[in-house]
Each structure stands twice: as structure tokens, then as C-alpha cells.
Design an enzyme around this catalytic site. Structure first.
Site, short mmCIF file in Angstrom:
data_model
loop_
_atom_site.label_atom_id
_atom_site.label_comp_id
_atom_site.label_asym_id
_atom_site.label_seq_id
_atom_site.Cartn_x
_atom_site.Cartn_y
_atom_site.Cartn_z
N TYR A 1 30.76 42.55 42.54
CA TYR A 1 30.57 41.09 42.55
C TYR A 1 29.50 40.73 43.60
CZ TYR A 1 31.59 36.29 43.86
OH TYR A 1 31.49 34.96 44.18
N ASP B 1 38.80 46.84 43.87
CA ASP B 1 38.90 45.47 43.38
C ASP B 1 39.23 45.56 41.89
OD1 ASP B 1 38.48 42.95 42.31
OD2 ASP B 1 36.77 42.49 43.60
N LYS C 1 41.26 34.29 39.63
CA LYS C 1 40.95 34.65 38.23
C LYS C 1 42.24 34.76 37.42
CE LYS C 1 36.86 35.18 40.10
NZ LYS C 1 36.19 34.02 40.62
N ARG D 1 50.39 30.02 59.35
CA ARG D 1 49.11 30.76 59.38
C ARG D 1 49.32 32.25 59.55
NH1 ARG D 1 46.05 32.28 63.61
NH2 ARG D 1 46.90 30.72 65.01
N1 PLP Z 1 35.99 40.07 42.99
C1 PLP Z 1 35.46 39.85 41.77
C2 PLP Z 1 35.41 40.97 40.78
C3 PLP Z 1 35.00 38.58 41.44
O1 PLP Z 1 34.49 38.36 40.21
C4 PLP Z 1 35.06 37.55 42.39
C5 PLP Z 1 34.55 36.18 42.09
O2 PLP Z 1 34.01 35.92 41.05
C6 PLP Z 1 35.59 37.83 43.65
C7 PLP Z 1 36.05 39.08 43.92
C8 PLP Z 1 35.69 36.75 44.72
O3 PLP Z 1 36.78 35.94 44.45
P1 PLP Z 1 36.98 34.46 45.07
O4 PLP Z 1 35.99 33.57 44.41
O5 PLP Z 1 38.41 34.15 44.80
O6 PLP Z 1 36.69 34.59 46.55
#
Ligand code: PLP
Length: 399
Positions: A110, A182, A207, A58
């Protein structure tokens, strides 16, 4: 193993891999929660960093985890990386560790990130100001007021907005703030924000990095001093990536470059096709010459990615008809996998935003988001055209 002078594809395969005593060509899966010691003195040597070793999974102290972290750090040109149980775990650890003096979020993000910023983080004394990326005066004001973190996505979800990374980073740094990006839509193949001035780069590894819609994970890459407080949040919020998922992620990263280069070229082709279609009102794709962020994208990206958003002529029902008429694209949330996916952001990723908020961000009901996979480009093109024909009750040209 840091492979500084090797190319990106070589690092995808070899960086971070740990040789074992049996000669396995890749780091094995260390599916164990703990590690045994011969004596208390040996254990304390590991805990107190006098001897390398593993202690407790962990905490991130597990070879499957540290191996894939080293690989990811090499791909982003970061000092180190931390892997998480999801993209949201990486984002929340970043915002908890670096957002206490105030977060500035640029443009749309997001939906889950937006919900975290507006609903949960304020209860923990982390407050976010939302600004358009071109509101430089507003940005200066909030930085001058002491905000400690600028956060954005580029390209953004779902409108593929491109934000000028060097510009925002130099402004933020002049006020002593950090910048976290991000970069999920871009992948490290297409964009390496740390080399452009960012302090922390985040991915939903669910993704493109995972790439096969079969693992949930996240990663943040940065210099050690930025990662250290995040490591503690990860440890005590229990956000670690499981060792078998870490192994799966490393396996997937081996093919990252070939997958993404193919997705780039198919998406560029399809974006051009969609742009010609009379039933497509607007195409959002950074690789199109007439896309608003194209010039910045050309400066800071090596390729334009596999995500395309379109607005279908008509209302939300027309968009739903287009989505439901597709035969090869899979109707599903998420993105970045080998299979092409389609979704309507107002019904999925951005569902929790109020209608007024969505409207103000141009996230309208007729918006469709396409994640381009690895299928034959002509098959995807045929599928899109036949479904658009159904929307317009036009006859298929038979292409
Ligand atoms: N950042 C972006 C641009 C996303 O499209 C997403 C989810 O679709 C996330 C973060 C969150 O990712 P997770 O579903 O792996 O928590």
C-alpha cells in the site's frame, strides 16, 4: 470468552462478548475516557494487575476495546490482538516496535506503507530494504546481515501478488527474524497467517473488518510477547481506537463471514467475465487458474477475496474513461465495503510513488482496482460491460 471449538461464524458473533448486569446480548459501548475507584488501594490493585479492571481508555483499558480485541484474536488464532485508530497506526506501531534492526519489505505494498518506510521511518533509524518476493538470495543476505523483520502484503495492493507465507516464515525464522503480514485484502475468512507461521498479522479494519465504509481502524494480532512493545507505542503515540468505533467494529464482525463469502463468489464470477473481454488487457485475481500466484493461493487461502485489478487496453485516459463511465461502482478510495468501489491506483493509493517506481512495479496508468461489494452480481457485470463498451465505442450487447 474464548470459543476454541466453535466455528468461525460462531466466533464472529460470540467471541469476546462481555455480559453486563442488564443482560445486553452484546458488549455495550463504554464511551468513557476513565474509570472511577473507591479507594487508592483499589486503584493500585488494578494498575498493578492484582485485580481485573479498567483504568484509562487511551491505554486500551476499556471493555469495548478489550472485547473486540478478544474477538479478533479468536478469528486469527492469535494469543491477543491490539486495535488501533487506523490501519496505518497498526502498521507504524509494528514497524516501530520490531523494525529497529532493519526491515525487509517484499514486493509492492500500500502506498501509505511505502511512504512511511521510505520517508518517515528512516528519520527514526528504521531502515527498509525493498526486495521482490522471489529474490530468495537477496532475502537471505539481508537476513544474514541482521534485519529483524520481514514485512509483506498477500494478496498485495494493488496487483494481488500472492507470497508464499510458510516459505518466507521458515526462512525468516531460521535467521531469528519475525514476519509481519498485512492481510487486509484476504480477511481472516480467507487466510489466517498466524496458522501458517507468521508472527504478526495486520489489518486495516477500515476495509473488510469494518465492512461498511463507516469506520476507520486497524488491528494487529500476535503472541503476547510480540504485542507488548507495540502496546507501548500505541499508548504513547496515542493510537487507540475510540470505544464507539470499537463497538461498531464488533457489530460489523458479526457479519464478516457472510459478507466475505458473497464477495468471494461475485469477484470470481466478475474476474472470469472481465478476462473474456477484448478491452481488458490483463486481470489480476488470485482465483483465476492462469493467475501467476493461483497455486500458492489455493494452498494458503480458503477463498480468493473481493479485490480485482485490471489493465484496460490503452492508456491512463482509457482507464479514466472506464472509471468515469461506471454507474453502479462508486469512484472512491478505499475498499472492502458493502458497496462496490473503483479507483485508479496511480491517482489514489499509489499516487506518491515516483513514476519510475510505479513503472518498475507494473503499477501503470491503465490499471484499475475494483473492490467488489454485495450488490447483485449481474448488475455489477452489466455495469462493467457497459462502461467498457463506452471505452471502445463498441455497442453494448444488452446483457
Ligand atoms: N493496508 C492496506 C493493504 C491498505 O489498502 C490500506 C489502505 O488503503 C492500509 C493498510 C491503511 O489503512 P487505513 O487507511 O485504515 O490507515
Amino acid at each position: 470468552m474464548a470459543l476454541k471449538n466453535n466455528g468461525f461464524a460462531t466466533n464472529c458473533i460470540h467471541a469476546g462478548e462481555i455480559a453486563d448486569q442488564f443482560g445486553a446480548p452484546h458488549t455495550p459501548t463504554y464511551d468513557t475516557t476513565t474509570f472511577k475507584f473507591g479507594s487508592t488501594a483499589d486503584m493500585l490493585d488494578v494498575i498493578e494487575d492484582r485485580t481485573p479492571g479498567c483504568f484509562y481508555t487511551r491505554y486500551g483499558s476499556n471493555p469495548s476495546i478489550t472485547s473486540v480485541e478478544a474477538k479478533l484474536a479468536s478469528l486469527e488464532h492469535g494469543e491477543n490482538a491490539l486495535v488501533f485508530a487506523s490501519g496505518m497506526a497498526a502498521i507504524s506501531a509494528t514497524l516501530m516496535a520490531h523494525g529497529e534492526q532493519g526491515i525487509i519489505c517484499l514486493s509492492e505494498v500500500y502506498g501509505g506503507t511505502w511512504e512511511l518506510m521510505t520517508k518517515q521511518l528512516p528519520t527514526l533509524n528504521r531502515h527498509t530494504q525493498f526486495l521482490k518476493a522471489n529474490d530468495i538470495e537477496g532475502l537471505k543476505q539481508h537476513l544474514a546481515a541482521g534485519s529483524s523483520l520481514v514485512y509483506f502484503e498477500t494478496p498485495s495492493n494493488p496487483l494481488l501478488e500472492i507470497i508464499d507465507i510458510p516459505l518466507i516464515c521458515s526462512l525468516a525464522h531460521s535467521y531469528g527474524a519475525k514476519v509481519a503480514i498485512d492481510s487486509t485484502f484476504a480477511t481472516p475468512v480467507n487466510q489466517q497467517p498466524l496458522t501458517l507461521g507468521a508472527d504478526i498479522v495486520i489489518h486495516s479494519a477500515t476495509k473488510y473488518l469494518g465492512g461498511h465504509s463507516d469506520l476507520t481502524g486497524g488491528v494487529a494480532t500476535a503472541a503476547d510477547d510480540a504485542l507488548e512493545p507495540m502496546r507501548n507505542w500505541r499508548k504513547n503515540l496515542g493510537q487507540i481506537l475510540a470505544p464507539d468505533s470499537a463497538h461498531l467494529l464488533a457489530r460489523s464482525l458479526a457479519t464478516l463471514e457472510v459478507r466475505v463469502l458473497r464477495q468471494n463468489s461475485t469477484a470470481l464470477h466478475l474476474a472470469n467475465v472481465l478476462q473474456q473481454h477484448p478491452l481488458v488487457e490483463q486481470v489480476y485475481y488470485p482465483g483465476l487458474d492462469n493467475f501467476i500466484g493461483h497455486e500458492i493461493a489455493k494452498r494458503q487461502m480458503n477463498g480468493f477475496g473481493g479485490m480485482i485489478s485490471i489493465k484496460v487496453a490503452g492508456d491512463g485516459a482509457a482507464a479514466t474513461k472506464m472509471v468515469d463511465g461506471l454507474q453502479l461502482f462508486t469512484l472512491a478510495a478505499s475498499l472492502g465495503g458493502v458497496e462496490s468501489l473503483v479507483s485508479q491506483p496511480t491517482l489514489t493509493s499509489h499516487r506518491d510513488l515516483s513514476p519510475a517506481m510505479r513503472q518498475s512495479r507494473a503499477i501503470t496508468d491503465n490499471l484499475i482496482r475494483l473492490s467488489i461489494g454485495l450488490e447483485t452480481a449481474e448488475d455489477l457485470e452489466r455495469d462493467l460491460i457497459q462502461s467498457l463498451c463506452k471505452v471502445g465505442n463498441m455497442s453494448d450487447t444488452g446483457k
